[in-house]
Design an enzyme around this catalytic site. Structure first.
Site, mmCIF file in Angstrom:
data_model
loop_
_atom_site.group_PDB
_atom_site.id
_atom_site.type_symbol
_atom_site.label_atom_id
_atom_site.label_comp_id
_atom_site.label_asym_id
_atom_site.label_seq_id
_atom_site.Cartn_x
_atom_site.Cartn_y
_atom_site.Cartn_z
ATOM 1 N N MET A 1 6.087 7.444 17.559
ATOM 2 C CA MET A 1 5.714 8.404 16.524
ATOM 3 C C MET A 1 4.323 8.995 16.694
ATOM 4 S SD MET A 1 7.424 6.841 13.075
ATOM 5 C CE MET A 1 6.862 8.239 12.110
ATOM 6 N N ARG B 1 -4.962 10.709 2.947
ATOM 7 C CA ARG B 1 -3.704 11.359 3.312
ATOM 8 C C ARG B 1 -2.655 11.211 2.212
ATOM 9 N NH1 ARG B 1 -1.718 13.789 7.487
ATOM 10 N NH2 ARG B 1 0.535 13.948 7.702
ATOM 11 N N LYS C 1 0.828 -1.208 0.000
ATOM 12 C CA LYS C 1 0.000 0.000 0.000
ATOM 13 C C LYS C 1 0.861 1.257 0.000
ATOM 14 C CE LYS C 1 -3.062 2.517 3.200
ATOM 15 N NZ LYS C 1 -2.163 3.465 3.849
ATOM 16 N N ASN C 2 1.838 1.330 0.907
ATOM 17 C CA ASN C 2 2.607 2.563 1.052
ATOM 18 C C ASN C 2 3.489 2.842 -0.164
ATOM 19 O OD1 ASN C 2 1.435 3.033 3.522
ATOM 20 N ND2 ASN C 2 3.091 2.122 4.704
ATOM 21 N N ASP D 1 -5.853 8.070 9.025
ATOM 22 C CA ASP D 1 -6.032 7.443 10.327
ATOM 23 C C ASP D 1 -6.117 8.479 11.441
ATOM 24 O OD1 ASP D 1 -6.010 4.800 9.510
ATOM 25 O OD2 ASP D 1 -3.829 4.724 9.473
ATOM 26 N N ASP E 1 4.055 0.701 11.897
ATOM 27 C CA ASP E 1 2.807 0.076 11.466
ATOM 28 C C ASP E 1 2.632 -1.343 11.994
ATOM 29 O OD1 ASP E 1 1.921 2.286 10.125
ATOM 30 O OD2 ASP E 1 2.518 1.602 8.136
#
Length: 438
Positions: free
Chosen positions: A343, A97, A22-23, A121, A321
């Site tokens: 984070m 985002r 996905k990223n 998110d 993640d």
């Protein structure tokens, strides 16, 4: 809201193939805006966030053709830049985002880029300063419409290469700045750049398109600007977050699972981090084989006897993640572990649902949780939950699959944002899961 109903307590067995990352996909798809030539991308995951970005590109005027499952061609030769200031874009861009990464390519090629304040998110503050400070360093002028929460950068005379030291090793920030710099005049040097495998993939793709980027894989990137880029073909890596999720699923349900074609070379310390929780992982070619952990798994301790802390860090550190997965897996381990989420200050707040299920977790503060494992001496209890974000959602799903009884998870659209066809893929290895659409 859609809902999953999960009958837990069943061992699973079989093979599962991770989706495309996905990223990486969100970065790579934005890069097609850098050239009027055709770009072909394969292994694109069919998930909500990626599909939203593809729709934004289509509305921007990109010619998109589906060539097969997960394979598309893109051609950005006749874009409608007026769309960027439309009410439609303000609505569509604010819901994703990842849409922030269209700004760098548009700024580089057309001298302007706009974006509504993006959503995503609800995991805490995720500032955009790194992106826009990078553009300003390259010579762009920044403007912000506070009433409409609308950002813009403009460089009608083009961008100029420069040296910059990023204040954080932001993955999306680095990607955005790199995409802007490849068409800037002169040399750009980016220090404290992110160096995740997906960022490396973006750089390799850009180089295949004619960019001149060196230092790929390090935190010091040097970019010699070029006048234009050409088309290319690119294949997206398997999703390391999904791979970690399946490792956690196998351990929690004490199942024998083989994860196919994981690209071991790009997993970094992920396998060893799960091994620290006592999980057995076997490398079989480019697959991961996880045997059934019928006797449970023991968390390691440090050599001085103190209990383990697992924390996130910029690559090659452990990805944030996967901390939610580590946390839920630890609830059935032997031993104790502290999870330190540095984070994002809201990402651990889903632990109240695990506590309701019977997990022994102490939430020390918004960033740290201590988990005392059950060692399978007592199972988690089924309950009703709401998925707050992608990673918490998959963690709650793993907990439900291991629990006694039937659990319900609402707001599964959050899970669908990051996991392709997850219920059908889990059913294929024996999971008892039903999707109920609202």
């Amino acid at each position: 809201m859609g809902t999953f109903r999960i009958e837990g307590g069943h061992q699973l067995k079989g093979e599962i193939t991770p989706q495309g990352a996905k990223n990486e996909a969100l970065q790579i798809l934005c890069a097609v805006l850098l050239t009027p030539d055709q770009v072909t991308i394969s292994n694109i995951p069919d998930i909500r966030d990626v599909n939203k970005l593809i729709e934004i590109l289509r509305n921007l005027g990109v010619k998109i053709q589906k060539l097969g499952k997960g394979t598309y061609s893109f051609q950005s030769d006749d874009l409608n830049l007026e769309y960027l200031e439309s009410e439609q874009f303000k609505k569509e861009g604010s819901g994703l985002r990842g849409s922030i990464m269209i700004v760098g390519p548009l700024l580089a090629r057309f001298g302007k880029g706009y974006i509504p304040r993006p959503g995503g998110d609800k995991i805490g503050r995720r500032r955009l300063d790194t992106h826009f400070e990078g553009f300003i360093n390259l010579g762009a002028k920044f403007r912000y419409n506070k009433e409409e929460r609308f950002y813009g950068v403009e460089a009608p005379e083009g961008l100029i290469g420069t040296y910059m030291l990023l204040d954080e090793a932001s993955v999306t920030g680095t990607a955005n700045i790199v995409m802007a710099a490849v068409l800037a005049k002169g040399k750009t040097t980016i220090y404290n750049a992110a160096c995740e495998p997906y960022l490396q993939q973006l750089c390799r793709m850009l180089n295949a398109m004619g960019a001149k980027i060196t230092g790929v894989g390090s935190n010091l990137l040097t970019i010699d600007g070029v006048e234009s880029l050409k088309g290319c073909e690119h294949r997206i890596l398997p999703d390391m977050i999904e791979i970690g999720s399946w490792i956690g699923l196998a351990a929690m349900t004490r199942s024998e699972i083989t994860i196919k074609n994981v690209s071991w070379d790009n997993l970094g310390i992920i396998p060893n981090t799960f091994r620290k929780l006592g999980i057995t992982l076997n490398k079989v070619g480019d697959d991961i084989h996880i045997p059934a952990h019928d006797n449970g798994y023991q968390i390691e301790s440090y050599i001085d006897g103190s209990f383990m802390t697992i924390a996130d860090a910029p690559w090659p550190g452990f990805t944030p993640d996967l901390l939610s997965i580590v946390l839920v897996v630890a609830t059935q381990a032997r031993g104790e572990v502290m999870v330190h989420q540095k984070m994002f200050e809201s990402r651990l707040f889903f632990v109240d649902k695990l506590i309701d299920m019977g997990a022994k977790i102490i939430l020390c503060d918004p960033h740290r949780a201590t988990i005392i494992g059950h060692d399978f001496k007592s199972t988690l209890k089924a309950t009703t939950m709401v998925s707050p974000d992608i990673r918490a959602g998959i963690s709650l799903l793993i907990a439900a699959l291991s629990a006694k009884g039937t659990s319900t998870i609402h707001n599964i659209e959050q899970i669908d944002r990051g996991y392709e066809d997850i219920d059908e893929r889990l059913k294929a290895i024996g999971a008892k899961i039903v999707r109920v659409n609202a």
